[in-house]
Design an enzyme around this catalytic site. Structure first.
Site, PDB file in Angstrom:
ATOM      1  N   CYS A  18       0.841  -1.200   0.000  1.00 34.37           N
ATOM      2  CA  CYS A  18       0.000   0.000   0.000  1.00 34.37           C
ATOM      3  C   CYS A  18       0.872   1.245   0.000  1.00 34.37           C
ATOM      4  O   CYS A  18       2.085   1.162   0.106  1.00 34.37           O
ATOM      5  CB  CYS A  18      -0.912  -0.002   1.215  1.00 34.37           C
ATOM      6  N   CYS A  21       3.262   1.552   2.811  1.00 35.96           N
ATOM      7  CA  CYS A  21       4.528   0.825   2.644  1.00 35.96           C
ATOM      8  C   CYS A  21       5.493   1.671   1.811  1.00 35.96           C
ATOM      9  O   CYS A  21       6.681   1.785   2.127  1.00 35.96           O
ATOM     10  CB  CYS A  21       4.304  -0.508   1.931  1.00 35.96           C
ATOM     11  N   CYS A 132       3.887 -24.069  11.367  1.00 34.21           N
ATOM     12  CA  CYS A 132       2.838 -23.373  10.622  1.00 34.21           C
ATOM     13  C   CYS A 132       3.365 -22.080  10.025  1.00 34.21           C
ATOM     14  O   CYS A 132       4.518 -21.723  10.196  1.00 34.21           O
ATOM     15  CB  CYS A 132       1.650 -23.078  11.523  1.00 34.21           C
ATOM     16  N   CYS A 135       5.155 -19.657  12.151  1.00 31.00           N
ATOM     17  CA  CYS A 135       6.558 -20.005  12.424  1.00 31.00           C
ATOM     18  C   CYS A 135       7.429 -19.526  11.269  1.00 31.00           C
ATOM     19  O   CYS A 135       8.529 -19.011  11.480  1.00 31.00           O
ATOM     20  CB  CYS A 135       6.733 -21.516  12.554  1.00 31.00           C
ATOM     21  N   ASP A 545       9.750 -19.771 -30.715  1.00 34.86           N
ATOM     22  CA  ASP A 545      10.839 -19.498 -31.631  1.00 34.86           C
ATOM     23  C   ASP A 545      10.787 -20.622 -32.679  1.00 34.86           C
ATOM     24  O   ASP A 545      10.227 -21.675 -32.408  1.00 34.86           O
ATOM     25  CB  ASP A 545      12.146 -19.559 -30.822  1.00 34.86           C
ATOM     26  N   ASP A 743      15.528 -21.111 -27.293  1.00 40.36           N
ATOM     27  CA  ASP A 743      16.711 -21.645 -26.632  1.00 40.36           C
ATOM     28  C   ASP A 743      17.178 -20.630 -25.594  1.00 40.36           C
ATOM     29  O   ASP A 743      16.793 -19.465 -25.607  1.00 40.36           O
ATOM     30  CB  ASP A 743      17.805 -22.060 -27.620  1.00 40.36           C
ATOM     31  N   ASP A 747      17.737 -16.577 -27.323  1.00 36.19           N
ATOM     32  CA  ASP A 747      16.424 -16.014 -27.023  1.00 36.19           C
ATOM     33  C   ASP A 747      16.341 -15.484 -25.598  1.00 36.19           C
ATOM     34  O   ASP A 747      15.251 -15.165 -25.126  1.00 36.19           O
ATOM     35  CB  ASP A 747      15.345 -17.086 -27.237  1.00 36.19           C
TER      36      ASP A 747
END
Lengths: 868, 37
Positions: A18, A21, A132, A135, A545, A743, A747
């Site tokens: 936002c 921030c 979790c 943590c 390509d 490739d 590219d």
């Protein structure tokens, strides 16, 4: 890149959502820039543009300290386009026939690293005690607080953490330990894997034992209470209940001690996690019960009920849930384990003329290694004697064994199916393609797509919110609930705390990503970032390509037209010119001359004109071989060969005109055959609702012929390699989510400009930084495979998150007693414990379901896999 | 009196949770993410 291109220096950031921030970031950088107005924060792209002269490392550190992990990115005026200019690939093109005669194509892929990560070394740590998403947040924060760390990442799925920067590893360990978790530096990844597996097995057994002990006590208390008396404290049984209360406390400490210590450590750091909920929930039940058992007269008679059995049983059920989860987690990393199992243990090395079996770790570069039929190739190398067929399916997903002869490269982990070969070791230990693949897969498995970061944000506020809901519902029960109000408020609060499950939220994304990345690797698609996995599912335009992607990439001469009928002389002259070149078109012409046993003419003064052709001198006259536009610019008239040239372009070939002095000698058609499965792969993309476009340096007619043969919707012809990125940006500007397939070298700018870059046909060469996804198999089928896997993975993540969300948003109100006014139902805390365990086991099991996923392609491939 | 004490205790507890996990400055997970919103 609107802002970063205007300003000179840039940071990539995360977590800024936002204007608040943005302001915080600008303020953090003010001491460096002197003025907050000079800092531009782009919230959408998560970048910060800074004026020139600002120390990027220092700026990254300040932004990171302000709470937004940041790292420097390349300078805006060093866009990848510049790094690869001139490395134009062999587009078999009239427009750009000889862009690469300067030999740029010989450059190695690892010399091109436009996306090389900035920010210094990486330290990997093994972390214990994290359960979790809260943590994860705590650990990442703790790591970021260590000086020198520019980026920190914790992976809950395999309990590892990675810090980028120049931090002291021991300081990181200390920071994580003081945040309440265990940590150790991973120095040897292999040993760490084995240690982790052994640790998991030990923990699994320990959890099962703890589960058995606490459930036995809980069940025993329940049966005793119901069968021989009641759960109510009376004068007669008060002493017994006191004794049982103490016994329960001992069992709770022995079997659920980890919840209490975890909760305490988190609490000290102003954090709350799943341990907090379990500790507070079971602690409340026990405390209430022990008060009832010690001083029952404090409470009304109706409220003298004990809940010791609930505390013990909740801990037992959650231990059971964690054991099941640990087991299922182990299965999600099966893909890596399968890759690890591909490694040979020993190698038969020929030293001083003696063959000897030595451990594979002792093989040195340059050693000669013998591999007999049926044996695994121990290290990467080049065949020096013998030939064989090598099964590379385990690495590239390519089902058919590949013929290998002297001079061919072979990779560790592949299987020698046929002959006995002797080869020279070129890459050993951690340098082998297999080791690189394992590293890449592990890294991608640990990365977090955007959707996972959202889940983390939600879960960081989840636990404290649940605690507030628990207190609030207790107050409501106290004020408006029926008697015994004290019992009801305690039961409601405990049940809310126990039923809430942040672990389901935290596990939902990493588990699915882990399985999805592993599944993609099984199909020969190496995914570099979790974000690519998520974006690949949203693609609606794939830009291909041409050379080496849709076509074989090995042009061959299809037609030779000589103006005077002397085709041998035409080829001899062309071969004379091209023998100085390393261009694939040159190889095609030389191969044709060799096949026809034609000796090349001696042409001197060779010169390659980028994108146009080549020229040289023969007996004082200039010989030119190149495209029409160039030769016409040189003043030559080519009209006499128009019909022949048209025939060549109609067959999707490229016409190369040969002239000697002012005389037009003829035209040679060179074509690059479409890969046999390109059309089927493109059809699969269409079936998935994706538009397919081709970009090529070829002339319009050739491009049209290839597009029509391969079933491509749209094409852009005569596009210079460095302009491909512009096409990608243009299509993104039109609102498409674009994949670029090409490739990894020529590219690279286009791959980097796309939402998802696919580097194709690289065999086992995985050192490509420019592509988000590397396809080890040459086939275009890798693209729809990766997209299908990505879609399945994202769907799985959505299911998991949706399930976790629904579970919590239904479970918590029911636990708080919302159904009581309607039907008189108040949930038992033991049932809440069972439901909580079940929810996290469900998430992990659903992620595991992805392991059974099969893409829509190639049933025989799957049969082949099963036979192995 | 009991009712007052229980309710006041509950409210203080909720306030303490908000303060400890969100508002107090200690590098908490939740606080940095949300205090500015």
């Amino acid at each position: 890149m609107t802002e970063t291109t205007e300003l000179q220096r840039a940071l990539s950031i995360s977590g800024a959502s936002c204007q608040g921030c943005a302001k915080k970031i600008r303020n953090a950088l003010e001491p460096l820039t002197g003025d907050t107005e000079l800092v531009e924060v782009n919230l959408e792209e998560q970048t910060v543009a800074l004026p020139e002269g600002v120390d990027l490392e220092e700026a990254a550190r300040r932004v990171t300290d302000a709470g937004y992990p940041a790292e420097p990115v390349k300078e805006a005026n060093e866009q990848p386009a510049s790094c690869c200019a001139g490395k134009a690939k062999a587009e078999a093109s009239d427009g750009h026939t000889h862009q690469d005669h300067s030999g740029h194509q010989a450059e190695k892929p690892d010399e091109v690293a436009p996306e090389a990560p900035a920010g210094g070394d990486q330290v990997s740590l093994s972390v214990s005690g994290a359960t979790c998403a809260s943590c994860v947040n705590t650990i990442e924060k703790a790591m970021m607080s260590v000086s020198g760390v520019t980026h920190a990442h914790m992976n809950l799925a395999d309990n590892t953490a990675t810090a980028t920067g120049d931090a002291d590893p021991q300081a990181l360990v200390k920071a994580i330990e003081s945040a309440g978790y265990g940590a150790s530096v991973i120095e040897n990844a292999d040993a760490a894997d084995e240690r982790k597996q052994a640790e998991d097995r030990r923990q699994y057994r320990s959890l099962l034992i703890k589960m058995a002990v606490s459930l036995s006590l809980g069940l025993g208390l329940m049966i005793w209470g119901m069968g021989f008396g009641s759960m109510m404290v009376t004068e007669a049984n008060q002493t017994t209940w006191l004794g049982l209360g103490v016994l329960t406390l001992i069992v709770m400490a022995a079997t659920g001690g980890h919840f209490y210590t975890g909760a305490w450590k988190a609490f000290r750091h102003h954090n709350a996690n799943m341990d907090t909920l379990i500790a507070v929930g079971t602690g409340t039940a026990w405390l209430y019960s022990i008060v009832v058992a010690s001083v029952p007269e404090l409470l009304p008679e109706m409220a003298r009920h004990v809940y010791f059995e609930a505390s013990a049983m909740i801990i037992g059920l959650i231990n059971l849930g964690q054991a099941l989860e640990l087991r299922a987690k182990g299965k999600t990393s099966e893909a890596v384990r399968r890759l690890l199992d591909l490694r040979a243990k020993t190698a038969r090395v020929i030293r001083d003329g003696q063959e000897q079996d030595i451990p594979v770790e002792e093989v040195r570069k340059g050693d000669r290694v013998r591999v007999r039929p049926g044996e695994k190739i121990p290290v990467d190398g080049v065949i020096r004697e013998g030939s064989s067929r090598v099964d590379e399916s385990m690495l590239t997903g390519e089902p058919m064994p590949v013929s290998k002869a002297e001079g061919d490269e072979i990779s560790a982990g592949t299987l020698n199916t046929h002959g006995s070969i002797i080869y020279e070791a070129t890459r050993v230990g951690s340098e082998t393609a297999l080791a690189q693949i394992i590293r890449l897969v592990k890294k991608a498995q640990g990365s977090k797509p955007a959707i996972g970061r959202l889940a983390d944000k939600i879960s960081s506020v989840f636990v404290p919110t649940v605690m507030i809901i628990a207190v609030f519902s207790a107050l409501v029960w106290y004020n408006v609930g029926p008697e015994p109000a004290v019992v009801h408020m305690m039961v409601a609060a405990t049940t809310v705390l126990i039923i809430a499950c942040p672990c389901a939220l935290g596990l939902a994304t990493p588990m699915s990503v882990m399985v999805g990345v592993g599944k993609a690797a099984e199909y020969g698609a190496l995914i570099r970032q979790g974000d690519a996995l998520q974006t690949a599912g949203k693609l609606d335009l794939v830009i291909l390509d041409k050379t080496g992607t849709i076509t074989e990439g090995h042009p061959a001469v299809t037609r030779v037209y000589s103006a005077n009928g002397d085709e041998s002389r035409l080829l001899a002259l062309a071969a004379g010119l091209e023998q100085h070149s390393e261009h694939p078109l040159a190889e095609a012409i030389l191969a044709k001359a060799r096949d026809e046993a034609i000796e090349p003419e001696k042409v001197s003064g060779f010169e390659a004109i980028n994108g146009k052709g080549v020229r040289g001198e023969l007996d004082g006259q200039t010989v030119r071989l190149g495209n029409r536009r160039w030769l016409e610019d040189e003043g030559l008239t080519l009209n006499s060969l128009s019909d022949a040239a048209d025939t060549i372009t109609d067959e999707a070939g490229t016409p190369l005109y040969l002239t000697l002095g002012d005389e037009v000698l003829g035209v040679i058609g060179v074509a690059d055959a479409i890969k046999p499965d390109s059309k089927a792969a493109i059809k699969r993309l269409h079936d998935a609702g994706i538009k397919v476009m081709m970009v090529t340096g070829d002339v319009e007619a050739t491009a049209r012929a290839i597009a029509s043969k391969a079933g491509i919707d749209d094409y852009r012809a005569e596009v210079l390699p460095e302009d491909k990125a512009e096409v990608v940006s243009e299509m993104r500007g039109k609102g498409y989510t674009v994949a670029m397939v090409g490739d990894g070298i020529n590219d690279a700018p286009a791959l980097a400009a796309a939402d998802v870059g696919f580097a194709i046909g690289t065999g086992t060469d995985v050192a490509i930084e420019s592509a988000a996804i590397t396809l080890m198999r040459g086939s275009l089928h890798g693209v729809p495979d990766a997209i299908e896997i990505s879609r399945a993975t994202v769907k799985n993540i959505h299911q998991n998150l949706f399930g976790a969300f629904i579970y919590n948003s239904l479970g918590i109100p029911v636990a708080a007693g919302l159904l009581y006014p309607l039907w008189g139902i108040l949930m038992n805390p033991i049932l809440a414990g069972a439901a909580m365990s079940l929810s996290s086991v469900t998430v992990v099991s659903n992620a595991n379901r992805l392991r059974l996923f099969r893409t829509s392609h190639n049933p025989e491939r799957n049969e082949h896999k099963e036979q192995n | 009196m009991d009712t007052f004490l229980v309710n006041a205790g509950g409210i203080v507890l909720m306030a303490a949770i908000v303060w400890w996990f969100w508002l107090s400055d200690s590098g908490s997970t939740a606080s940095d993410e949300h205090q500015h919103h």
